[in-house]
Design a protein around this motif. Structure first.
Motif, PDB file in Angstrom:
ATOM      1  N   SER A  11      -9.006 -16.951  -6.427  1.00 56.85           N
ATOM      2  CA  SER A  11      -7.557 -16.618  -6.891  1.00 56.85           C
ATOM      3  C   SER A  11      -6.541 -17.517  -6.244  1.00 56.85           C
ATOM      4  O   SER A  11      -5.417 -17.543  -6.996  1.00 56.85           O
ATOM      5  CB  SER A  11      -7.440 -15.106  -6.334  1.00 56.85           C
ATOM      6  N   SER A 301      -0.169  -8.250   5.668  1.00 51.19           N
ATOM      7  CA  SER A 301       0.568  -8.391   4.758  1.00 51.19           C
ATOM      8  C   SER A 301       1.824  -7.522   4.807  1.00 51.19           C
ATOM      9  O   SER A 301       2.963  -7.796   4.258  1.00 51.19           O
ATOM     10  CB  SER A 301       0.067  -7.916   3.176  1.00 51.19           C
ATOM     11  N   SER A 305       5.682  -9.025   4.660  1.00 48.28           N
ATOM     12  CA  SER A 305       6.827  -8.398   3.787  1.00 48.28           C
ATOM     13  C   SER A 305       7.930  -8.099   4.898  1.00 48.28           C
ATOM     14  O   SER A 305       9.206  -8.337   4.606  1.00 48.28           O
ATOM     15  CB  SER A 305       6.421  -6.955   3.326  1.00 48.28           C
ATOM     16  N   PHE A 344       1.982 -16.868  -0.392  1.00 48.39           N
ATOM     17  CA  PHE A 344       0.695 -16.759  -1.049  1.00 48.39           C
ATOM     18  C   PHE A 344      -0.372 -17.347  -0.346  1.00 48.39           C
ATOM     19  O   PHE A 344      -1.351 -16.624   0.036  1.00 48.39           O
ATOM     20  CB  PHE A 344       0.700 -16.870  -2.734  1.00 48.39           C
ATOM     21  N   VAL A 347      -0.740 -15.651   2.938  1.00 48.89           N
ATOM     22  CA  VAL A 347      -1.586 -14.333   2.904  1.00 48.89           C
ATOM     23  C   VAL A 347      -3.076 -14.627   2.556  1.00 48.89           C
ATOM     24  O   VAL A 347      -3.696 -13.897   3.247  1.00 48.89           O
ATOM     25  CB  VAL A 347      -1.153 -13.553   1.365  1.00 48.89           C
ATOM     26  N   LYS A 348      -3.368 -15.429   1.690  1.00 49.27           N
ATOM     27  CA  LYS A 348      -4.687 -15.770   1.426  1.00 49.27           C
ATOM     28  C   LYS A 348      -5.445 -16.308   2.801  1.00 49.27           C
ATOM     29  O   LYS A 348      -6.596 -15.936   2.973  1.00 49.27           O
ATOM     30  CB  LYS A 348      -4.900 -16.789   0.361  1.00 49.27           C
ATOM     31  N   GLU A 351      -6.361 -13.489   4.884  1.00 47.73           N
ATOM     32  CA  GLU A 351      -7.329 -12.831   4.259  1.00 47.73           C
ATOM     33  C   GLU A 351      -8.733 -13.417   4.691  1.00 47.73           C
ATOM     34  O   GLU A 351      -9.711 -12.813   5.183  1.00 47.73           O
ATOM     35  CB  GLU A 351      -7.102 -12.353   2.898  1.00 47.73           C
TER      36      GLU A 351
ATOM     37  N   ARG B  82     -20.977   2.397 -13.651  1.00 44.42           N
ATOM     38  CA  ARG B  82     -22.132   3.231 -14.025  1.00 44.42           C
ATOM     39  C   ARG B  82     -22.679   2.737 -15.083  1.00 44.42           C
ATOM     40  O   ARG B  82     -24.079   2.569 -15.448  1.00 44.42           O
ATOM     41  CB  ARG B  82     -21.793   4.618 -14.541  1.00 44.42           C
ATOM     42  N   PHE B  86     -21.343  -5.877 -15.169  1.00 42.06           N
ATOM     43  CA  PHE B  86     -20.977  -6.640 -13.875  1.00 42.06           C
ATOM     44  C   PHE B  86     -19.776  -7.284 -13.910  1.00 42.06           C
ATOM     45  O   PHE B  86     -18.975  -7.500 -13.008  1.00 42.06           O
ATOM     46  CB  PHE B  86     -22.020  -7.299 -13.329  1.00 42.06           C
ATOM     47  N   PHE B  94     -11.162  -8.541  -9.086  1.00 43.39           N
ATOM     48  CA  PHE B  94     -10.303  -9.766  -9.042  1.00 43.39           C
ATOM     49  C   PHE B  94      -8.993  -9.635  -9.308  1.00 43.39           C
ATOM     50  O   PHE B  94      -8.144 -10.025  -8.483  1.00 43.39           O
ATOM     51  CB  PHE B  94     -11.109 -10.855  -9.733  1.00 43.39           C
ATOM     52  N   ASP B  97      -7.187  -7.611  -6.586  1.00 44.40           N
ATOM     53  CA  ASP B  97      -7.055  -8.344  -5.460  1.00 44.40           C
ATOM     54  C   ASP B  97      -5.842  -9.266  -5.529  1.00 44.40           C
ATOM     55  O   ASP B  97      -5.307  -9.553  -4.417  1.00 44.40           O
ATOM     56  CB  ASP B  97      -8.418  -9.212  -5.124  1.00 44.40           C
ATOM     57  N   ILE B  98      -5.544  -9.946  -6.700  1.00 40.35           N
ATOM     58  CA  ILE B  98      -4.481 -10.796  -6.605  1.00 40.35           C
ATOM     59  C   ILE B  98      -3.297 -10.022  -6.413  1.00 40.35           C
ATOM     60  O   ILE B  98      -2.071 -10.297  -5.741  1.00 40.35           O
ATOM     61  CB  ILE B  98      -4.621 -11.543  -8.148  1.00 40.35           C
ATOM     62  N   ARG B 100      -2.671  -7.398  -4.908  1.00 49.47           N
ATOM     63  CA  ARG B 100      -2.762  -7.176  -3.368  1.00 49.47           C
ATOM     64  C   ARG B 100      -2.239  -8.244  -2.619  1.00 49.47           C
ATOM     65  O   ARG B 100      -1.738  -7.851  -1.418  1.00 49.47           O
ATOM     66  CB  ARG B 100      -4.223  -6.735  -2.896  1.00 49.47           C
ATOM     67  N   SER B 101      -2.478  -9.383  -3.042  1.00 50.99           N
ATOM     68  CA  SER B 101      -2.257 -10.656  -2.297  1.00 50.99           C
ATOM     69  C   SER B 101      -0.733 -11.030  -2.327  1.00 50.99           C
ATOM     70  O   SER B 101      -0.291 -11.576  -1.395  1.00 50.99           O
ATOM     71  CB  SER B 101      -3.313 -11.674  -2.477  1.00 50.99           C
ATOM     72  N   PRO B 103       2.745 -10.504  -1.584  1.00 53.46           N
ATOM     73  CA  PRO B 103       3.586  -9.612  -0.648  1.00 53.46           C
ATOM     74  C   PRO B 103       4.437  -8.613  -1.505  1.00 53.46           C
ATOM     75  O   PRO B 103       5.258  -8.912  -2.409  1.00 53.46           O
ATOM     76  CB  PRO B 103       4.407 -10.438   0.174  1.00 53.46           C
ATOM     77  N   GLN B 104       4.364  -7.235  -1.116  1.00 50.65           N
ATOM     78  CA  GLN B 104       5.049  -6.204  -1.999  1.00 50.65           C
ATOM     79  C   GLN B 104       6.498  -6.594  -2.065  1.00 50.65           C
ATOM     80  O   GLN B 104       6.964  -6.579  -3.475  1.00 50.65           O
ATOM     81  CB  GLN B 104       4.991  -4.842  -1.499  1.00 50.65           C
ATOM     82  N   ILE B 105       7.121  -7.000  -1.180  1.00 53.70           N
ATOM     83  CA  ILE B 105       8.510  -7.319  -1.174  1.00 53.70           C
ATOM     84  C   ILE B 105       8.944  -8.445  -2.195  1.00 53.70           C
ATOM     85  O   ILE B 105       9.816  -8.183  -3.029  1.00 53.70           O
ATOM     86  CB  ILE B 105       9.155  -7.621   0.098  1.00 53.70           C
ATOM     87  N   ILE B 106       8.215  -9.555  -2.177  1.00 53.73           N
ATOM     88  CA  ILE B 106       8.291 -10.687  -3.349  1.00 53.73           C
ATOM     89  C   ILE B 106       8.135 -10.148  -4.721  1.00 53.73           C
ATOM     90  O   ILE B 106       8.829 -10.310  -5.428  1.00 53.73           O
ATOM     91  CB  ILE B 106       7.424 -11.625  -3.046  1.00 53.73           C
ATOM     92  N   LEU B 109      10.776  -7.969  -5.560  1.00 55.49           N
ATOM     93  CA  LEU B 109      12.179  -8.550  -5.629  1.00 55.49           C
ATOM     94  C   LEU B 109      12.429  -9.386  -7.048  1.00 55.49           C
ATOM     95  O   LEU B 109      13.214  -9.226  -7.617  1.00 55.49           O
ATOM     96  CB  LEU B 109      12.293  -9.576  -4.437  1.00 55.49           C
ATOM     97  N   LEU B 110      11.228 -10.107  -7.231  1.00 59.26           N
ATOM     98  CA  LEU B 110      11.268 -10.779  -8.566  1.00 59.26           C
ATOM     99  C   LEU B 110      11.397  -9.738  -9.652  1.00 59.26           C
ATOM    100  O   LEU B 110      11.990  -9.891 -10.714  1.00 59.26           O
ATOM    101  CB  LEU B 110       9.979 -11.538  -8.646  1.00 59.26           C
ATOM    102  N   LYS B 192      -1.820  10.592   1.248  1.00 55.71           N
ATOM    103  CA  LYS B 192      -1.544   9.312   1.133  1.00 55.71           C
ATOM    104  C   LYS B 192      -0.273   9.271   0.131  1.00 55.71           C
ATOM    105  O   LYS B 192       0.573   8.634   0.541  1.00 55.71           O
ATOM    106  CB  LYS B 192      -2.640   8.776   0.060  1.00 55.71           C
ATOM    107  N   PHE B 202      11.270   2.859   1.665  1.00 53.27           N
ATOM    108  CA  PHE B 202      11.450   1.530   2.324  1.00 53.27           C
ATOM    109  C   PHE B 202      11.869   0.516   1.419  1.00 53.27           C
ATOM    110  O   PHE B 202      12.585  -0.378   1.668  1.00 53.27           O
ATOM    111  CB  PHE B 202      10.501   1.716   3.246  1.00 53.27           C
TER     112      PHE B 202
END
Lengths: 370, 291, 500
Positions: A11, A301, A305, A344, A347-348, A351, B82, B86, B94, B97-98, B100-101, B103-106, B109-110, B192, B202
């Protein structure tokens, strides 16, 4: 771990590839000339009227309808086209002036220094939160085991039974009141987004220092309190597990008072490596600590932020996130991409590091090292 | 054997901290509203109300979208696993996960800049912008919800629970959606969702604040719906917040904060107080439900 | 010496969850406490031992608040020299601390692990299992359930040795063993009992054994006649809105068990078998064989005809449940073959075959822990919703439930949350779900788990009825005494690992 590492690296490579192609794309975009005005709107663009004013807009439209009925497009779309062209021109002007920056070696070096500064602050705050979370979480857990209730409830309980109490114990009322107000205030600070705290004290203190940045990163945005609570929740959940009972029947100490010889040692509580010898708390802590490692990635992470918010909101020149904001404003998208990519990477790397720590711990606990 | 004993109102609240803090939140906001009605000028009051409404509306929409995306992702992963696809599973995890990596704020923002661009070019209108903003934030926060759901599913798959139902021929989607997610996880999910509501408030306020402060020129978010964060960045609110610092060193100035600087103080208080209460409600819920 | 008498009330969130007027433990005697699972045996014992969490529960013992009781000299005494072996050994060992450290922690560090203890609990002094476990961390699959159980028992023995060496004669601590044989096969259980009673004869102590394993009674009466008089057999039961203890007639059980043999079914098998499972199979890198002789000489196919009950036996941890899960397609075997109601299946068969043709149609399985197998948050009615091929309506369900339960079942019962049912009721629902499916083969994994004596009798009756209806039934259980009597000798198979 191998599979995870491969995932992370793939990634990372993919993201970098995407980033570089975007940089290339924006680089070409920068060189493209500004479009020539359409022949229809050409006569109107030089007019010296503030077309952002609704009154002028109405006048403009009336003028078109009255004096140029031969005009093929309707007045509204004509007005829109004129406005759009003017804005584009304005932006282009803005770009071409002081804001336009080229991604050259000097710029990269400048970004590199900012990046380094960011990483140092990040690592420091991460380390401080790790220590803070565990220590504060344990203190909260121990207070609960000591049957301490919150000041406000203590106050209410006191008031409920006030009539049975002696007069000379009434001093507790103002004390508890002050304590609960202070605690409430502290909570509000912990939950304040960084910019609220920063602006609140900006006039009186120099908020542009690195120390302030670190402090803000630690206490604001709800970071410390959220993860302290998570750790505390782990401690509570672990304390209800069966092995704690087994530890108790082995006559390990279950006394949570600080003052007792078999109680909780303050030294162990505040040290970096915590070990509560011959105490049930040691069993609970070890398990909660292991669980907490699992959330460390998420915490990191969250912190990234948080630091971005702080740097952007504080408007401190020479910081990576502020630079990102500036370049976004100036539409130097190639530089924006470089900064986003660098974040990024942080972050990686975090991780990969946390996965490695967790994996090596897991290997030990799952007896895979033998 | 189950005889309910009478417990006092106070005791109930003490044990149900989620209810207690919901009440505190409601009363606090009500008090603020009454105070503002009395001492804040009308245009400013309307702006604050508008900002608060937009903020909470967007946060509410965020949880709706996040729930939907998370549920969809969990079902998709469940079916893929199920059926034993695979490669598809690897690709999907994958991709998630990207996201996730980043940062939420970036990411947000974009996205905000993009939405502002759409608004600016009149491609979309304001109500659409609210929806898009909510989808955008949901896209960066849904993983938390998805992880929780997947955790629950994995927990039950490890128990006999899942296998015992499977061998009885009960369909996978019924086990997943009815038995695991609805019957056994809805409290976890609800808790949650409350926490995500706080995160949405926030993030939204922070991004809006940053954009309003940092990008406050022609290309800014002026056309974006006003939220509490954006309102706080406005020059008049900013002055009000700066006054707090002045009051710290000059305590005599303190009372002025509640009359002269009410707009900024109200906005800042709404944000911080709401975040605190939402956090407390979520904690109370997890304690009461023993999650 | 005076009896220890307790009057206990336990509330949770203002709900009374357990109340007993008279719970008596006689010092220096062994109390065997039976009763349905979930009725409150463990909770009462923990209450007496001072282990309940006062944050969650409001407890009152003999009129005192729990904090006062737990801090009393009496409790200090029973804790300082006693021990509590909890059920579910997996959750009672700390997963992030080495076993060796856990075995010598706290007061245990002062006691010895006697060679005799090692010999009896860990088979022989030359057996290195125990020593090999010292350096590892407890994880779900290693040590095995039986080993974990024995580790906890070893701790208890270590503490017991401390007591035996002490000068103390007046009042011993309290030694509680909660389901000590839950993960042990009969041989290991008997070894534990032997060790415990040797120590008891050496110097008596107060002992409380909580168990569902009624066959322990037979063992005591057979081998320890001379100290039977030092035992109290009691049963905890629900008496309207409270709990009560009554003597358990050991004689009644012994009589019943000898009568079970007489009721063995006389249905004779004919036609094609419903299940024919190849005599060898390979799973988790181990080769396994199925035998009819105890000496494991010649592997044979496992064959079950319609109307037959077959009993599969093996030492604990060998893989009885694994075999059942291979039949049900829940574990993939590296090598096996079977014929299930006309369907040929092997390791090459696609998983879809189980999904489409086997689950709920040709075969069904009742899992051992009803608590785990049922959705505790659902109501009774919804346990039966979604079963393939049958339309469940409330009326039919009530009729079926009526057959399984002695009490009258009404519509309100269907709305009850499964969580609030007793252990026996849950186990019966677990059974009924598969009975309703009408599959050709029914696999029952530990069907008597957690049941009291009455429920055991009722469950066996139901199994017999299903057999008479012509179903093929495979039973897996470590409850050897009962099933050896219940099932004909030639219908008993043994499972064992093969040497590669």
């Amino acid at each position: 771990m191998g599979k995870k590492l491969a995932g992370h690296l793939t990634s990372l490579i993919l993201a970098l590839l995407l980033g570089f192609s975007l940089i290339y794309y924006f680089d070409i975009g920068k060189k493209a000339p500004v479009a020539r005005p359409d022949s229809i709107i050409k006569p109107y663009i030089e007019m010296d009227i503030d077309l952002n004013d609704p009154l002028r807009q109405a006048l403009f439209k009336d003028m078109i309808t009255l004096y140029h009925p031969e005009q093929s497009s309707d007045p509204d779309s004509l007005l829109r086209a004129v406005l759009t062209y003017r804005r584009d021109m304005y932006e282009a002007e803005l770009q071409s002036a002081h804001t336009r920056q080229v991604l050259n070696e000097a710029k990269l070096r400048q970004l590199g220094i900012m990046f380094l500064k960011y990483v140092i602050v990040y690592i420091l705050v991460l380390w401080l939160t790790y220590y803070g979370v565990e220590t504060l979480g344990l203190i909260r857990f121990i207070r609960r085991k000591q049957n301490k209730v919150s000041y406000i409830f203590e106050l209410i309980n006191f008031l409920k039974e006030a009539s049975y109490k002696k007069l000379n114990t009434y001093w507790r009322i103002p004390t508890l009141l002050v304590k609960s107000v202070l605690r409430g205030l502290l909570y509000l600070i912990f939950f304040s987004p960084a910019y609220v705290i920063a602006y609140s004290i900006k006039t009186e203190f120099n908020t542009n220092t690195l120390i302030f940045l670190i402090l803000l990163g630690l206490i604001s945005n709800g970071l410390l309190i959220t993860y302290t609570n998570k750790f505390y929740a782990f401690l509570i959940a672990e304390s209800r597990k069966g092995y704690v009972l087994t530890a108790m029947v082995k006559n390990l100490s279950n006394d949570y008072r600080f003052t007792q010889p078999h109680g909780v040692s303050l030294r162990a509580l505040f040290s970096m490596r915590k070990w509560f010898k011959n105490h049930v708390l040691n069993h609970i802590y070890l398990n909660a600590h292991y669980q907490y490692l699992g959330t460390f990635k998420e915490q990191a992470s969250f912190l990234i932020s948080g630091l971005i918010i702080i740097e952007m909101a504080l408007n401190i020149h020479g910081h990576l996130s502020y630079e990102l904001l500036q370049q976004l404003l100036y539409k130097n998208y190639d530089i924006v991409i470089v900064i986003v990519m660098s974040i990024f990477i942080i972050v990686k790397v975090t991780e990969i590091f946390t996965d490695w720590v967790i994996d090596s711990k897991r290997r030990v606990y799952e007896n895979r090292n033998n | 054997m189950k005889n309910k004993k009478q417990s006092s109102f106070f005791e109930t609240l003490y044990h149900h901290k989620d209810r207690l803090w919901s009440m505190v939140w409601f009363l606090g906001m009500l008090l603020l509203f009454i105070w503002d009605m009395l001492y804040l000028n009308r245009p400013a009051l309307l702006k604050v109300i508008d900002g608060a409404m937009n903020t909470f509306l967007i946060a509410f929409l965020v949880i709706v979208f996040a729930l939907f995306i998370a549920w969809l992702a969990v079902n998709l992963l469940f079916i893929i696993r199920r059926k034993g696809f695979f490669v598809l599973e690897t690709v999907l995890t994958f991709l998630i996960d990207i996201i996730r990596s980043i940062p939420q704020i970036i990411g947000i923002l974009l996205g905000f800049v993009f939405i502002a661009g759409l608004l600016y070019r009149n491609i979309i209108q304001s109500p659409m912008a609210i929806l898009l903003t909510a989808v955008l934030i949901a896209f960066f926060v849904f993983q938390e919800l998805m992880d929780l759901m997947l955790d629950r599913v994995n927990h039950f798959r490890r128990l006999d629970f899942y296998q015992a139902m499977t061998v009885c021929g009960i369909s996978g989607s019924r086990i997943l959606n009815y038995h695991i997610l609805w019957k056994n996880s809805r409290r976890h999910i609800f808790n949650k969702v409350v926490a995500i509501f706080g995160v949405a408030v926030f993030l939204q306020c922070s991004v809006d604040f940053i954009i309003s402060v940092g990008l406050s020129t022609d290309i800014s978010s002026m056309d974006l719906p006003v939220t509490l964060g954006g309102l706080l960045a406005h020059i008049d609110s900013k002055q009000d917040i700066l006054a707090i610092g002045h009051a710290i060193t000059n305590p005599g100035y303190f009372p002025n904060l509640f009359f002269k600087h009410l707009q900024g103080i109200s906005v800042a208080f709404s944000i911080v107080f709401s975040l605190l209460c939402i956090y407390k409600i979520s904690n109370g819920l997890s304690e009461r439900f023993r999650l | 010496m005076n009896a220890w008498k307790f009057q206990i009330t336990i509330n949770a969130n203002s709900f009374c969850i357990a109340r007993i007027e008279d719970f008596t433990i006689q010092p220096n005697r062994i109390l065997l406490l039976f009763g349905e699972s979930g009725i409150g045996k463990t909770m009462l014992s923990k209450a007496v031992y001072g282990l309940l969490d006062t944050e969650e529960l409001q407890v009152e013992i003999n009129g005192y608040p729990y904090s006062k009781y737990a801090g009393s000299e009496f409790v200090q005494k029973i804790q300082s020299t006693g021990f509590f072996v909890f059920q579910e050994p997996s959750s009672h060992l700390n997963p992030v601390l080495k076993i060796g450290d856990q075995l010598s922690e706290g007061i245990l560090g002062h006691g010895q692990i006697a060679e005799q203890d090692k010999e009896l609990l860990w088979k022989s002094p030359v057996d290195k299992t125990f020593d090999n476990l010292q350096d590892i961390y407890p994880q779900p699959f290693r040590p095995s359930g039986g080993e974990k159980q024995r580790l906890l028992l070893t701790m208890a023995m270590r503490k017991l040795n401390l007591y035996l060496q002490s000068e103390q004669t007046e009042q011993s601590g309290l030694f509680v063993f909660d389901e000590p044989s839950g993960s042990l096969d009969d041989e290991l259980r008997n070894r534990f009992l032997n060790l415990l009673l040797q120590k008891f004869t050496q110097k008596p102590f107060t002992c409380l054994i909580i168990t569902h394993d009624y066959s322990i009674i037979g063992e005591i009466y057979r081998k320890y006649q001379q100290i039977v008089s030092r035992f109290d057999f009691k049963e905890l039961y629900k008496d309207e809105d409270k709990l009560a203890v009554r003597p358990f007639e050991a004689g009644a059980y012994l009589n019943w068990i000898s009568g079970v043999k007489g009721s063995q079914s006389s249905i004779k098998a004919n036609g094609q078998p419903v299940l024919q499972f190849g005599n060898r199979f390979r799973v988790f890198n181990r080769s396994m064989g199925i035998f009819k002789d105890k000496g494991y000489q010649q592997p044979v196919d496992l064959i079950i005809h319609s109307g037959e009950i077959v009993y599969l036996k093996a030492a604990s941890g060998v893989g009885k449940t694994t075999l059942a899960k291979i039949i049900m397609g829940l574990y993939r075997s590296d090598h096996f073959n079977m014929n299930l109601a006309g369907l040929s299946v092997s390791e090459k068969t696609s998983a879809k075959v189980w999904l489409k043709k086997i689950w709920g149609h040709k075969a069904g399985m009742v899992f051992q822990h009803a608590d785990e197998a049922l959705d505790l948050q659902a109501d009774v009615y919804h346990i039966f919703k979604g079963l393939p091929g049958i339309r469940i309506n409330r009326k039919v369900l009530i009729q079926e439930l009526q057959r399984l339960f002695e009490n009258r079942i009404d519509a309100a019962f269907l709305k009850k949350k499964v969580l609030f049912l007793s252990g026996g009721q849950k186990q019966r629902l677990n059974l009924l779900r598969v009975i309703l499916l009408n599959t050709d083969l029914m696999i029952l994994d530990e069907p008597l788990n957690g049941l009291d004596f009455n429920s055991i009798r009722k469950t066996l009756e139901i199994i017999r009825q299903e057999q008479q209806k012509g179903r093929a039934i495979l039973i897996i259980s470590h409850n050897e005494e009962i099933f050896d009597s219940f099932i004909e000798q030639d219908r008993i198979y043994y499972l064992a690992a093969l040497k590669d």
